[in-house]
Scaffold this motif. Structure first.
Motif, PDB file in Angstrom:
ATOM      1  N   VAL A 147     -29.069  -6.182 -10.627  1.00 25.31           N
ATOM      2  CA  VAL A 147     -29.979  -5.703  -9.576  1.00 25.31           C
ATOM      3  C   VAL A 147     -29.210  -4.824  -8.584  1.00 25.31           C
ATOM      4  CG1 VAL A 147     -31.447  -6.422  -7.638  1.00 25.31           C
ATOM      5  CG2 VAL A 147     -31.526  -7.689  -9.796  1.00 25.31           C
ATOM      6  N   ALA A 148     -28.004  -5.278  -8.217  1.00 30.07           N
ATOM      7  CA  ALA A 148     -27.168  -4.503  -7.298  1.00 30.07           C
ATOM      8  C   ALA A 148     -26.812  -3.145  -7.899  1.00 30.07           C
ATOM      9  CB  ALA A 148     -25.895  -5.289  -6.971  1.00 30.07           C
ATOM     10  N   ASP A 149     -26.472  -3.128  -9.185  1.00 28.58           N
ATOM     11  CA  ASP A 149     -26.145  -1.867  -9.855  1.00 28.58           C
ATOM     12  C   ASP A 149     -27.331  -0.902  -9.844  1.00 28.58           C
ATOM     13  OD1 ASP A 149     -23.520  -2.544 -10.419  1.00 28.58           O
ATOM     14  OD2 ASP A 149     -23.986  -3.357 -12.410  1.00 28.58           O
ATOM     15  N   GLU A 150     -28.545  -1.441 -10.017  1.00 35.15           N
ATOM     16  CA  GLU A 150     -29.752  -0.602  -9.969  1.00 35.15           C
ATOM     17  C   GLU A 150     -29.944  -0.005  -8.579  1.00 35.15           C
ATOM     18  OE1 GLU A 150     -32.032   0.573 -12.184  1.00 35.15           O
ATOM     19  OE2 GLU A 150     -30.547  -0.163 -13.622  1.00 35.15           O
ATOM     20  N   LEU A 151     -29.729  -0.819  -7.553  1.00 32.04           N
ATOM     21  CA  LEU A 151     -29.830  -0.325  -6.176  1.00 32.04           C
ATOM     22  C   LEU A 151     -28.816   0.783  -5.922  1.00 32.04           C
ATOM     23  CD1 LEU A 151     -30.219  -3.748  -4.298  1.00 32.04           C
ATOM     24  CD2 LEU A 151     -31.986  -1.989  -4.507  1.00 32.04           C
ATOM     25  N   ALA A 152     -27.603   0.591  -6.450  1.00 29.24           N
ATOM     26  CA  ALA A 152     -26.546   1.599  -6.270  1.00 29.24           C
ATOM     27  C   ALA A 152     -26.873   2.878  -7.028  1.00 29.24           C
ATOM     28  CB  ALA A 152     -25.208   1.028  -6.737  1.00 29.24           C
ATOM     29  N   LYS A 153     -27.521   2.727  -8.180  1.00 32.62           N
ATOM     30  CA  LYS A 153     -27.901   3.896  -8.977  1.00 32.62           C
ATOM     31  C   LYS A 153     -28.977   4.708  -8.252  1.00 32.62           C
ATOM     32  CE  LYS A 153     -28.080   2.994 -13.365  1.00 32.62           C
ATOM     33  NZ  LYS A 153     -28.613   2.521 -14.679  1.00 32.62           N
ATOM     34  N   GLU A 154     -29.897   3.996  -7.578  1.00 35.64           N
ATOM     35  CA  GLU A 154     -30.975   4.656  -6.841  1.00 35.64           C
ATOM     36  C   GLU A 154     -30.460   5.335  -5.573  1.00 35.64           C
ATOM     37  OE1 GLU A 154     -33.851   1.608  -6.069  1.00 35.64           O
ATOM     38  OE2 GLU A 154     -34.114   1.167  -8.208  1.00 35.64           O
ATOM     39  N   SER A 155     -29.476   4.715  -4.906  1.00 35.03           N
ATOM     40  CA  SER A 155     -28.950   5.252  -3.640  1.00 35.03           C
ATOM     41  C   SER A 155     -27.433   5.185  -3.631  1.00 35.03           C
ATOM     42  CB  SER A 155     -29.500   4.450  -2.452  1.00 35.03           C
ATOM     43  OG  SER A 155     -30.892   4.422  -2.452  1.00 35.03           O
ATOM     44  N   PRO A 156     -26.777   6.028  -4.456  1.00 36.43           N
ATOM     45  CA  PRO A 156     -25.318   5.914  -4.594  1.00 36.43           C
ATOM     46  C   PRO A 156     -24.549   6.143  -3.293  1.00 36.43           C
ATOM     47  CG  PRO A 156     -26.166   7.880  -5.704  1.00 36.43           C
ATOM     48  CD  PRO A 156     -27.346   7.059  -5.318  1.00 36.43           C
ATOM     49  N   GLU A 157     -25.149   6.904  -2.375  1.00 36.25           N
ATOM     50  CA  GLU A 157     -24.448   7.176  -1.113  1.00 36.25           C
ATOM     51  C   GLU A 157     -24.647   6.045  -0.100  1.00 36.25           C
ATOM     52  OE1 GLU A 157     -28.566   8.086  -0.520  1.00 36.25           O
ATOM     53  OE2 GLU A 157     -27.207   8.592  -2.161  1.00 36.25           O
ATOM     54  N   LYS A 158     -25.590   5.141  -0.399  1.00 38.06           N
ATOM     55  CA  LYS A 158     -25.909   4.077   0.557  1.00 38.06           C
ATOM     56  C   LYS A 158     -25.521   2.681   0.067  1.00 38.06           C
ATOM     57  CE  LYS A 158     -28.189   6.272   3.915  1.00 38.06           C
ATOM     58  NZ  LYS A 158     -29.650   6.248   4.016  1.00 38.06           N
ATOM     59  N   VAL A 159     -25.359   2.500  -1.230  1.00 43.52           N
ATOM     60  CA  VAL A 159     -25.107   1.165  -1.786  1.00 43.52           C
ATOM     61  C   VAL A 159     -23.910   1.199  -2.731  1.00 43.52           C
ATOM     62  CG1 VAL A 159     -26.055  -0.777  -3.097  1.00 43.52           C
ATOM     63  CG2 VAL A 159     -27.582   0.614  -1.672  1.00 43.52           C
ATOM     64  N   GLY A 160     -22.975   0.269  -2.532  1.00 44.74           N
ATOM     65  CA  GLY A 160     -21.843   0.093  -3.433  1.00 44.74           C
ATOM     66  C   GLY A 160     -21.843  -1.327  -3.964  1.00 44.74           C
ATOM     67  N   VAL A 161     -21.203  -1.533  -5.098  1.00 49.00           N
ATOM     68  CA  VAL A 161     -21.146  -2.868  -5.704  1.00 49.00           C
ATOM     69  C   VAL A 161     -19.716  -3.195  -6.102  1.00 49.00           C
ATOM     70  CG1 VAL A 161     -22.116  -4.408  -7.445  1.00 49.00           C
ATOM     71  CG2 VAL A 161     -23.462  -2.442  -6.670  1.00 49.00           C
ATOM     72  N   LEU A 162     -19.296  -4.391  -5.763  1.00 47.11           N
ATOM     73  CA  LEU A 162     -17.998  -4.907  -6.196  1.00 47.11           C
ATOM     74  C   LEU A 162     -18.268  -6.143  -7.048  1.00 47.11           C
ATOM     75  CD1 LEU A 162     -14.904  -5.021  -6.084  1.00 47.11           C
ATOM     76  CD2 LEU A 162     -15.087  -6.187  -3.886  1.00 47.11           C
ATOM     77  N   HIS A 163     -17.942  -6.069  -8.331  1.00 51.32           N
ATOM     78  CA  HIS A 163     -18.162  -7.189  -9.243  1.00 51.32           C
ATOM     79  C   HIS A 163     -16.890  -8.030  -9.325  1.00 51.32           C
ATOM     80  CE1 HIS A 163     -22.039  -5.797 -10.806  1.00 51.32           C
ATOM     81  NE2 HIS A 163     -21.532  -4.578 -10.795  1.00 51.32           N
ATOM     82  N   ARG A 164     -17.042  -9.333  -9.086  1.00 49.57           N
ATOM     83  CA  ARG A 164     -15.910 -10.258  -9.217  1.00 49.57           C
ATOM     84  C   ARG A 164     -16.206 -11.225 -10.352  1.00 49.57           C
ATOM     85  NH1 ARG A 164     -13.203 -12.927  -5.042  1.00 49.57           N
ATOM     86  NH2 ARG A 164     -14.893 -14.430  -5.109  1.00 49.57           N
TER      87      ARG A 164
END
Length: 242
Positions: A51-68
């Motif tokens: 879900v986070a990756d989808e949000l980042a794909k939609e708004s790459p300048e506003k959302v980043g994801v760090l997967h642990r």
């Protein structure tokens, strides 16, 4: 700190797929210049990372994801997220839960308080005038929360009304001065240790009132291990290395 400060909201997630898009929408609706969301997902089985990756794909300048890959506690997730935010040039870093218990509407007030006062960190506080805890809390939970704050303050003399709060806005310089990367505690202890380091370095902590909401979806993740660590941490801080 200029008007176009880079403000990064660090949100650790574990099984928050329903709440995360709501939170992202609330933050976006603030229309706060320079505001970005960094999701730190601990390999959630429910697909929160996707879900986070989808949000980042939609708004790459506003959302980043760090997967642990490891789920080794809230403190570790925050250290990872805050470190990345600082490495990427954040001027202000905001700690926020994914469960919608922290009101996004207060973020601009917290940022403005950082900009206009000498505070190194601003806490969204349940226990200053105008603040409140969730109406759904029973007396035992209210008593436990009040006791935790009394206990921490009695030992460490923080002079902070909401010492265990997890909703905070930090100046980047404060996070560097307290060497956030070297903090090893987890859960509420992580919040207390960050406050303690801030106070020990002579930096100011401000508090602004919030209404703390009960989480709307999912379950709380407060384990017995975390509770025990929280009880011992003030003594470790007091008698250990400051």
């Amino acid at each position: 700190m200029g008007e176009l400060a880079k403000i990064v909201v660090v949100v650790p997630t574990y099984n928050e797929r329903d709440n995360l898009p709501v939170l992202a929408g609330l933050l976006s609706d603030l229309n706060l210049p320079g505001l970005e969301l960094l999701v730190v997902d601990d390999n959630s089985p429910d697909g929160t990372g996707d879900v986070a990756d989808e949000l980042a794909k939609e708004s790459p300048e506003k959302v980043g994801v760090l997967h642990r890959t490891a789920k080794d506690g809230l403190g570790r997730a925050y250290v990872a997220g805050i470190t990345r935010a600082l490495d990427e040039g954040a001027d202000i870093v905001i700690q926020m839960d994914a469960d919608l218990s922290h009101p996004a509407s207060v973020v601009p007030t917290m940022v403005e308080t950082l900009r206009t006062t000498e505070a190194g960190v601003v806490i969204g506080s349940r226990y200053v005038p105008g603040g409140s805890a969730a109406a759904e809390w029973g007396w035992h939970r209210r008593a436990l929360s009040a006791f935790a704050n009394f206990y921490v303050n009695a030992i460490l003399r923080l002079h902070v009304k909401d010492a265990t709060a997890g909703f905070k806005a930090w100046k980047a310089d404060t996070l560097r001065w307290i060497d956030v990367a070297s903090i090893e505690s987890n859960g509420y202890s992580f919040q207390v240790e960050m406050n303690y380091r801030t106070v020990k370095r002579g930096l100011k902590i401000a508090e602004v009132p919030i209404h703390f909401e009960e989480r709307t979806e999912g379950v709380s993740k407060m384990s017995l291990k975390v509770q025990l660590e929280s009880a011992l941490m003030p003594w470790k801080l007091l008698f250990g290395r400051s």
